[in-house]
Design a protein around this motif. Structure first.
Motif, PDB file in Angstrom:
ATOM      1  N   VAL A  11     -36.377  22.907  29.220  1.00 52.38           N
ATOM      2  CA  VAL A  11     -36.507  22.304  30.554  1.00 52.38           C
ATOM      3  C   VAL A  11     -35.157  21.792  31.036  1.00 52.38           C
ATOM      4  N   ALA A  12     -34.393  21.152  30.164  1.00 57.50           N
ATOM      5  CA  ALA A  12     -33.083  20.632  30.550  1.00 57.50           C
ATOM      6  C   ALA A  12     -32.155  21.776  30.960  1.00 57.50           C
ATOM      7  N   LEU A  13     -32.123  22.843  30.192  1.00 62.75           N
ATOM      8  CA  LEU A  13     -31.283  23.989  30.542  1.00 62.75           C
ATOM      9  C   LEU A  13     -31.726  24.627  31.859  1.00 62.75           C
ATOM     10  N   ALA A  14     -33.039  24.721  32.068  1.00 67.65           N
ATOM     11  CA  ALA A  14     -33.546  25.297  33.313  1.00 67.65           C
ATOM     12  C   ALA A  14     -33.143  24.434  34.505  1.00 67.65           C
ATOM     13  N   LEU A  15     -33.187  23.114  34.364  1.00 66.97           N
ATOM     14  CA  LEU A  15     -32.779  22.230  35.462  1.00 66.97           C
ATOM     15  C   LEU A  15     -31.290  22.367  35.759  1.00 66.97           C
ATOM     16  N   ILE A  16     -30.482  22.469  34.733  1.00 70.28           N
ATOM     17  CA  ILE A  16     -29.036  22.614  34.919  1.00 70.28           C
ATOM     18  C   ILE A  16     -28.721  23.938  35.603  1.00 70.28           C
ATOM     19  N   VAL A  17     -29.271  25.024  35.093  1.00 66.60           N
ATOM     20  CA  VAL A  17     -29.013  26.344  35.671  1.00 66.60           C
ATOM     21  C   VAL A  17     -29.552  26.420  37.096  1.00 66.60           C
ATOM     22  N   GLY A  18     -30.731  25.892  37.336  1.00 66.47           N
ATOM     23  CA  GLY A  18     -31.306  25.894  38.682  1.00 66.47           C
ATOM     24  C   GLY A  18     -30.463  25.096  39.659  1.00 66.47           C
ATOM     25  N   GLY A  19     -29.986  23.937  39.235  1.00 61.87           N
ATOM     26  CA  GLY A  19     -29.129  23.124  40.090  1.00 61.87           C
ATOM     27  C   GLY A  19     -27.830  23.829  40.430  1.00 61.87           C
ATOM     28  N   LEU A  20     -27.236  24.494  39.450  1.00 62.24           N
ATOM     29  CA  LEU A  20     -26.001  25.234  39.703  1.00 62.24           C
ATOM     30  C   LEU A  20     -26.222  26.405  40.660  1.00 62.24           C
TER      31      LEU A  20
END
Length: 58
Positions: A11-20
């Motif tokens: 979930v943390a990686l998905a939030l980071i990638v999505g934000g970028l």
């Protein structure tokens, strides 16, 4: 690592990638009118002339 740990990591990686990706997509969406751009260029030229005059004075 327990399953809940992996879920948090994913979930943390998905939030980071999505934000970028959102940041990248919205990077060029701000349009500046020709009138504002002309004012910006004029002010920049004034500042450069002032800095040049200050450098020449010293």
């Amino acid at each position: 690592m327990p399953v809940i740990g992996w879920v948090f990591v994913i979930v943390a990686l998905a939030l980071i990638v999505g934000g970028l990706m959102i940041l990248r997509d919205s990077a060029h969406s701000m349009k500046i009118s020709d009138e504002k751009m002309a004012k910006i260029r004029k002010r920049k030229a004034e500042l450069e002339a002032q800095e040049k005059a200050d450098d020449d004075w010293k």
